[in-house]
Design a protein around this motif. Sequence first.
Motif, PDB file in Angstrom:
ATOM      1  N   VAL A  43       0.764  -1.254   0.134  1.00  0.00           N
ATOM      2  CA  VAL A  43      -0.055  -0.033  -0.083  1.00  0.00           C
ATOM      3  C   VAL A  43       0.717   1.094  -0.039  1.00  0.00           C
ATOM      4  O   VAL A  43       0.519   2.301  -0.516  1.00  0.00           O
ATOM      5  N   SER A  44       1.987   1.150   0.521  1.00  0.00           N
ATOM      6  CA  SER A  44       3.092   2.384   0.866  1.00  0.00           C
ATOM      7  C   SER A  44       4.137   2.257  -0.516  1.00  0.00           C
ATOM      8  O   SER A  44       4.901   2.992  -0.325  1.00  0.00           O
ATOM      9  N   GLY A  45       4.092   1.116  -1.252  1.00  0.00           N
ATOM     10  CA  GLY A  45       5.027   0.948  -2.137  1.00  0.00           C
ATOM     11  C   GLY A  45       6.203   0.190  -1.497  1.00  0.00           C
ATOM     12  O   GLY A  45       6.111  -0.314  -0.481  1.00  0.00           O
ATOM     13  N   PRO A  46       7.173  -0.084  -2.180  1.00  0.00           N
ATOM     14  CA  PRO A  46       8.610  -0.773  -1.844  1.00  0.00           C
ATOM     15  C   PRO A  46       8.781  -0.413  -0.440  1.00  0.00           C
ATOM     16  O   PRO A  46       9.152   0.716  -0.177  1.00  0.00           O
ATOM     17  N   LEU A  47       8.923  -1.228   0.483  1.00  0.00           N
ATOM     18  CA  LEU A  47       9.735  -0.925   1.953  1.00  0.00           C
ATOM     19  C   LEU A  47      11.044  -1.163   1.718  1.00  0.00           C
ATOM     20  O   LEU A  47      12.039  -0.416   2.753  1.00  0.00           O
ATOM     21  N   VAL A  48      11.682  -2.022   1.099  1.00  0.00           N
ATOM     22  CA  VAL A  48      13.091  -2.279   0.993  1.00  0.00           C
ATOM     23  C   VAL A  48      13.751  -1.125   0.043  1.00  0.00           C
ATOM     24  O   VAL A  48      13.161  -1.036  -1.086  1.00  0.00           O
ATOM     25  N   PRO A  49      14.630  -0.601   0.265  1.00  0.00           N
ATOM     26  CA  PRO A  49      15.015   0.471  -0.431  1.00  0.00           C
ATOM     27  C   PRO A  49      16.039   0.076  -1.753  1.00  0.00           C
ATOM     28  O   PRO A  49      16.327   0.889  -2.364  1.00  0.00           O
ATOM     29  N   ARG A  50      16.206  -1.210  -1.592  1.00  0.00           N
ATOM     30  CA  ARG A  50      17.326  -1.372  -2.915  1.00  0.00           C
ATOM     31  C   ARG A  50      16.678  -2.894  -3.398  1.00  0.00           C
ATOM     32  O   ARG A  50      15.932  -3.441  -3.026  1.00  0.00           O
ATOM     33  N   ASN A  51      17.576  -3.088  -4.675  1.00  0.00           N
ATOM     34  CA  ASN A  51      17.110  -4.063  -5.636  1.00  0.00           C
ATOM     35  C   ASN A  51      17.841  -5.067  -4.794  1.00  0.00           C
ATOM     36  O   ASN A  51      18.722  -5.267  -4.195  1.00  0.00           O
ATOM     37  N   ALA A  52      16.891  -6.526  -5.078  1.00  0.00           N
ATOM     38  CA  ALA A  52      17.241  -7.628  -4.461  1.00  0.00           C
ATOM     39  C   ALA A  52      18.310  -8.253  -5.253  1.00  0.00           C
ATOM     40  O   ALA A  52      18.349  -8.726  -6.413  1.00  0.00           O
ATOM     41  N   PRO A  53      19.835  -8.562  -4.616  1.00  0.00           N
ATOM     42  CA  PRO A  53      20.797  -9.178  -5.359  1.00  0.00           C
ATOM     43  C   PRO A  53      20.419 -10.566  -5.620  1.00  0.00           C
ATOM     44  O   PRO A  53      19.764 -11.177  -4.942  1.00  0.00           O
ATOM     45  N   THR A  54      20.928 -10.981  -6.566  1.00  0.00           N
ATOM     46  CA  THR A  54      20.715 -12.731  -7.057  1.00  0.00           C
ATOM     47  C   THR A  54      21.389 -13.533  -6.019  1.00  0.00           C
ATOM     48  O   THR A  54      22.561 -13.286  -5.434  1.00  0.00           O
ATOM     49  N   THR A  55      20.418 -14.709  -5.683  1.00  0.00           N
ATOM     50  CA  THR A  55      21.369 -15.619  -4.709  1.00  0.00           C
ATOM     51  C   THR A  55      22.103 -16.591  -5.587  1.00  0.00           C
ATOM     52  O   THR A  55      22.777 -17.491  -5.357  1.00  0.00           O
ATOM     53  N   PHE A  56      22.153 -16.623  -6.854  1.00  0.00           N
ATOM     54  CA  PHE A  56      22.853 -17.299  -7.864  1.00  0.00           C
ATOM     55  C   PHE A  56      24.381 -17.310  -7.830  1.00  0.00           C
ATOM     56  O   PHE A  56      24.824 -16.080  -7.810  1.00  0.00           O
ATOM     57  N   ASN A  57      24.822 -18.328  -7.621  1.00  0.00           N
ATOM     58  CA  ASN A  57      26.406 -18.257  -7.699  1.00  0.00           C
ATOM     59  C   ASN A  57      27.059 -17.569  -6.331  1.00  0.00           C
ATOM     60  O   ASN A  57      28.124 -17.022  -6.406  1.00  0.00           O
ATOM     61  N   SER A  58      26.064 -17.412  -5.404  1.00  0.00           N
ATOM     62  CA  SER A  58      26.597 -16.629  -4.256  1.00  0.00           C
ATOM     63  C   SER A  58      27.848 -17.197  -3.415  1.00  0.00           C
ATOM     64  O   SER A  58      28.426 -16.603  -2.794  1.00  0.00           O
ATOM     65  N   GLY A  59      27.861 -18.473  -3.623  1.00  0.00           N
ATOM     66  CA  GLY A  59      29.353 -19.020  -3.021  1.00  0.00           C
ATOM     67  C   GLY A  59      30.609 -18.912  -3.583  1.00  0.00           C
ATOM     68  O   GLY A  59      31.432 -19.196  -3.059  1.00  0.00           O
ATOM     69  N   MET A  60      30.560 -17.826  -4.672  1.00  0.00           N
ATOM     70  CA  MET A  60      31.522 -17.564  -5.215  1.00  0.00           C
ATOM     71  C   MET A  60      32.105 -16.246  -4.957  1.00  0.00           C
ATOM     72  O   MET A  60      33.276 -15.783  -5.495  1.00  0.00           O
ATOM     73  N   TRP A  61      31.341 -15.495  -3.921  1.00  0.00           N
ATOM     74  CA  TRP A  61      31.871 -14.091  -3.582  1.00  0.00           C
ATOM     75  C   TRP A  61      33.118 -14.655  -2.501  1.00  0.00           C
ATOM     76  O   TRP A  61      32.688 -15.468  -1.495  1.00  0.00           O
ATOM     77  N   ASP A  62      33.899 -13.709  -2.577  1.00  0.00           N
ATOM     78  CA  ASP A  62      35.193 -14.044  -1.654  1.00  0.00           C
ATOM     79  C   ASP A  62      35.425 -12.842  -0.801  1.00  0.00           C
ATOM     80  O   ASP A  62      36.228 -12.808   0.305  1.00  0.00           O
ATOM     81  N   ALA A  63      34.723 -11.672  -0.934  1.00  0.00           N
ATOM     82  CA  ALA A  63      35.166 -10.484  -0.267  1.00  0.00           C
ATOM     83  C   ALA A  63      33.959  -9.697   0.691  1.00  0.00           C
ATOM     84  O   ALA A  63      33.961  -9.463   1.660  1.00  0.00           O
ATOM     85  N   PHE A  64      32.854  -9.660  -0.351  1.00  0.00           N
ATOM     86  CA  PHE A  64      31.739  -8.983   0.303  1.00  0.00           C
ATOM     87  C   PHE A  64      30.307  -9.387  -0.039  1.00  0.00           C
ATOM     88  O   PHE A  64      30.226  -9.919  -1.219  1.00  0.00           O
ATOM     89  N   MET A  65      29.351  -9.190   0.643  1.00  0.00           N
ATOM     90  CA  MET A  65      27.979  -9.434   0.339  1.00  0.00           C
ATOM     91  C   MET A  65      27.325  -8.036   0.694  1.00  0.00           C
ATOM     92  O   MET A  65      27.669  -7.329   1.386  1.00  0.00           O
ATOM     93  N   PHE A  66      25.995  -7.936  -0.154  1.00  0.00           N
ATOM     94  CA  PHE A  66      25.457  -6.790  -0.248  1.00  0.00           C
ATOM     95  C   PHE A  66      25.844  -5.720  -0.889  1.00  0.00           C
ATOM     96  O   PHE A  66      27.066  -5.472  -1.316  1.00  0.00           O
ATOM     97  N   HIS A  67      25.001  -4.814  -1.602  1.00  0.00           N
ATOM     98  CA  HIS A  67      25.300  -3.577  -2.146  1.00  0.00           C
ATOM     99  C   HIS A  67      26.520  -2.918  -1.873  1.00  0.00           C
ATOM    100  O   HIS A  67      27.082  -2.204  -2.467  1.00  0.00           O
ATOM    101  N   ASP A  68      26.474  -2.735  -0.312  1.00  0.00           N
ATOM    102  CA  ASP A  68      27.353  -1.655   0.178  1.00  0.00           C
ATOM    103  C   ASP A  68      28.380  -2.512   1.004  1.00  0.00           C
ATOM    104  O   ASP A  68      29.046  -1.913   1.501  1.00  0.00           O
ATOM    105  N   GLY A  69      28.471  -3.881   0.835  1.00  0.00           N
ATOM    106  CA  GLY A  69      29.450  -4.681   1.437  1.00  0.00           C
ATOM    107  C   GLY A  69      29.575  -4.595   2.908  1.00  0.00           C
ATOM    108  O   GLY A  69      30.656  -4.846   3.468  1.00  0.00           O
TER     109      GLY A  69
END
Length: 493
Positions: free
Chosen positions: A113-139
């Motif tokens: 009713v108030s529009g999106p509550l989450v302020p950012r785009n959802a990152p894909t979970t695909f291949n998430s086990g291949m990140w070695d430094a950071f998670m999330f858009h702001d790390g």
Amino acid sequence: MRKKIVAIFSFIFLLNIFVAGCSTSSRDEELRAIIEAEGLAGDPSIGRDLPDISDPLPQLGMLLFYTKALSANQDAACVSCHHPALGGGDGIPMSIGVDADVAELLGPGRTHVSGPLVPRNAPTTFNSGMWDAFMFHDGRIESRGKTPGVNGADGYGIRTPDRPWGYPDADAGENLVVAQARFPVTAEDEMRGFDFGTGHGNTLEVRDETTRRMLAEIIGGYGEGEGVLQKNEWLAEFQTAYASNADAESLITFENIVYAIGEYERSQVFVDSPWKAYVQGDENAISASAKAGALLFYTPVEEGGAGCSVCHSGDFFTDEDFHVIAIPQIGRGKQSGVYGDDDWGRYLETQNPDDKYAFRTPTLLNVEVTGPYGHNGAYESLEMVVRHKMDVVTAVNNYDFSMVSPEIRTYNAEAYTQAALEQLLENRRTGITTIEDLLLTDTDVEDLVNFLLTLTDPCVKDRNCLSPWIPDETTPNPDGLQLEAIDQDGNPL
């Protein structure tokens, strides 16, 4: 005479084929040299210890990923923002977490009713086990060791928002994905809601730990969670997954919940793309246009290319660093009430002025299915993103903010976007790595997009192929709260 004309046209036709063949051969030779120089193998999963979806822990993780019991109001699940059939995200600019108008409706058409509550785009979970430094858009989930190939599991610790900047979190878990899985359930807008656990303490740390403990007790059916779930068959699932006969209080802990969820996410390995086949020797795996795009992608700007691989490097197509690229700031902001309704990205973690409006370089694997693009989903198509990076000033000045729905767009969107642009230009002046203006033709843009499309594993566009990661009628439903996802037409996802 007619025979001579036919012969001439046949000769021209064959000549064109010959020239095209020579051109393709030349491109292949150039690309082989680049592949060797870049040390590419085509597959970023090589050498990594990643689970298979058929393993017991990812199977438990899938059940937890889909249950609404991990949200305070039992109206959202992890999958609400990260469905495999939606590219491991949700296919909308910014996510709608709790209190959606229709809880089961995911992707385009999901509303609040108030529009999106989450302020950012959802990152894909695909291949998430291949990140070695950071998670999330702001790390804000950060491996302190950043050792390649281990997903943060290198013994140096992982920093999370639960600890001050620079300090490891002893409770983060084994790897970056597990550490990340600890936080959606404590986020008011994503899963926790706005009242759950608030009576147990006023500080954020106490509230979040209370939330985690209470959720584990609800799933386990003990302590404050006893009897909350009308149906509760979770203990048998945990005993199977963890090969243990322990009781619920011992086995169904928050740590074991997020570990299983993390293993489910880490099992989502989708790397069998045409580009992988090409790198590994099949020169017919991608088109001539895609090959031309690949050359532009890897050739430095000063040599007439697009220089994309400066940031989108390696087989995972990311440097895992943060850059200001001035994507239009259309959302309501990450830190409303703290920094206003702007989104300063990495600066929110580092407090370094150079990091204002900097966001993590996304992987380009399967980028075809992970739109809309940008930290806030400001662009709908890959072509739009490529053209933005060609000429940021023109792209920003021509961005049609009126096309952004009012419930998404912040009142100060234009002003914040200009501020992001100024930060990009300042970073250019001071020599901080960011995107440069490019002189590309329409054909160049088409070629680049066609190359990006070769990074798609066909499985991510095939519902049958994705079925092992999506519960069906044979899958256990331990609490009767499995989210039965539908699209805006009412069809099962």
